[in-house]
Design an enzyme around this catalytic site. Sequence first.
Site, PDB file in Angstrom:
ATOM      1  N   GLY A   1       0.836  -1.184   0.000  1.00 57.87           N
ATOM      2  CA  GLY A   1       0.000   0.000   0.000  1.00 57.87           C
ATOM      3  C   GLY A   1       0.877   1.242   0.000  1.00 57.87           C
ATOM      4  CB  CYS A   2       0.394   4.640  -1.338  1.00 60.52           C
ATOM      5  SG  CYS A   2      -1.262   5.031  -0.729  1.00 60.52           S
ATOM      6  CE1 TYR A   3      -1.377   8.638   3.233  1.00 61.66           C
ATOM      7  CE2 TYR A   3      -3.215   7.180   2.755  1.00 61.66           C
ATOM      8  CZ  TYR A   3      -2.684   8.447   2.832  1.00 61.66           C
ATOM      9  OH  TYR A   3      -3.462   9.534   2.499  1.00 61.66           O
TER      10      TYR A   3
END
Length: 315
Positions: free
Chosen positions: A115-117
């Site tokens: 995931g990005c975060y």
Amino acid sequence: MSVRVFIDGEAGTTGLQIRERLAGRPDLTLLSIDPALRKDTSARADLLNSADIAILCLPDSAATESVSLIQNSTTRVIDASSAHRVHSEWAYGFAEMSKEQTALIKEARFVANPGCYPQGVIATIRPLVAAGLLPADLPITVNAISGYSGGGRQLIESYEADANASPYMPYALGFNHKHLPEMEKYSLLKSTPLFQPAVGNYAQGMVTAVPLQLGALNDAPSGAALYEAIADYYAGSNGFVQVAPFNGDQKREDLNPETFNGTNTMRLHVFANEDRRQAVLMAVYDNLGKGASGAAVQNMNLMIGADPFEGLKTA
């Protein structure tokens, strides 16, 4: 012989960016589905089973369905959804996460794109827990901001149609964001972080920030010790993850979340006040680059034995 790649969900934001990064590569043959057949299970199954690498850019349930449609033992999969990120049979696709991770990705049949975060949080916290500078049960808070492209087509259309869209919109205030399981697991934490993300009124780019009250620890590490542990952890890595100098800056223009847009670069920062025994760990990167499409291309390059930098830009 070229590698056959099928992007299932190529019309979405992540899929389009992956295709752009792969376009024109002589070592690849890109398979595409007729737009009229995107929801045709049989047509998708044929392409999934014809591919050497299938990259899934789909909602979780559709990604799970795509995996079930693969009936051979040869198609390798990169899943950009969150469906398999903490699954024991899937390699986590953050190659810089540990010294072993690159080799795991190279050999894996199934790779879950991060995931990005979580990547920025894992990149800063994991080295410190691994070094024993932070206890695994330390309560962690994460503040982060992303461009609206991270929210998918509906959010993109909403922001681009609204001239007065909010410049800063906190969300997930029930503190149950879908990225929490991977954030906890791969940061080596024993408790779930308190995660407070926000959307900014700009297209792409992100910053994650982890504030640390070091004074709450019996044996509090210095800011310099935190920096040295993180710098040592990534010394000699592939160059996509960089560590900014630890020089006491109180303001930096390159903390702009858009700094590394269009690249696969992630830059880590350590800021500290030794007298107050406080620190903040920050990561700056493109939520559509290292945070999504760039990471998928990097993982694919590893899986097929290509140059890890092929199709990717660095800052």
